[in-house]
Every structure is written in C-alpha cells, then in structure tokens.
Design an enzyme around this catalytic site. Structure first.
Site, PDB file in Angstrom:
ATOM      1  N   HIS A   1       0.826  -1.217   0.000  1.00  0.00           N
ATOM      2  CA  HIS A   1       0.000   0.000   0.000  1.00  0.00           C
ATOM      3  C   HIS A   1       0.855   1.260   0.000  1.00  0.00           C
ATOM      4  O   HIS A   1       0.349   2.337   0.275  1.00  0.00           O
ATOM      5  CB  HIS A   1      -0.953   0.006   1.200  1.00  0.00           C
TER       6      HIS A   1
HETATM    7  S1  FES Z   1       1.504  -0.329   3.470  1.00  0.00           S
HETATM    8 FE1  FES Z   1      -0.012  -1.809   3.850  1.00  0.00          FE
HETATM    9  S2  FES Z   1       1.113  -3.556   4.409  1.00  0.00           S
HETATM   10 FE2  FES Z   1       2.616  -2.049   4.055  1.00  0.00          FE
END
Ligand code: FES
Length: 84
Positions: A47
């Site tokens: 993410h």
């Molecule tokens: S940013 Fe979501 S698991 Fe690393």
C-alpha cells in the site's frame, strides 16, 4: 558487509561505515514484507508506506515505525549476530 541497505530473510540491515541498524521487514500496516528501497527510503509494495533508514514512517498508511531487531556486531569476525 558493504554500506547500504540489505534485505536478508525477514530483516532489513542498514549499514553506513561503523553504523548499523537492523529492522524487522514486516510492514507495520498489514505485515507485507518490505524488500525495496528507493529515493533514500524503504518502500512497502502493498500500500505504499515509506519508512526512513531509522525505521520511522514517512508516508502511511502505516502509522508506527518498523520494529528494531536486537543485534550485536562482532568486529573481530565482521559478523552481525541477530538475537530475535
Ligand atoms: S503499506 Fe499496507 S502492508 Fe505495508
């Protein structure tokens, strides 16, 4: 070990001359393995959280720093001993 960022097993090792830092490579958001560095930071592939080389969050969604691993440097053997 040469200077720079190294990814080994479930660890991230940062080395700069006599300075060494070791972090768990699990992202503190949802646990993806961080295996990439770029533009002077560590990047989570899931993410997009970014951490600096102290493990501090630069960009979320993670909101807590990378966990530091306990270690010792054996200067005679030039080896890193990890205790976790
Ligand atoms: S940013 Fe979501 S698991 Fe690393």
């Amino acid at each position: 070990m040469v200077n720079g960022v190294h990814f080994k097993d479930e660890l991230i090792i940062y080395r700069e001359d006599d300075l060494t830092r070791v972090f768990k490579s699990s992202c503190t958001h949802l646990g993806c393995q961080i295996r990439q560095s770029g533009d002077g930071n560590l990047v989570c592939p899931c993410h997009g959280s970014r951490f600096d080389y102290y493990g501090k969050v630069l960009n979320g969604p993670a909101n807590s720093p990378l966990e530091q691993a306990k270690f010792e440097v054996d200067k005679i053997k030039n080896e890193l001993i990890i205790y976790d």
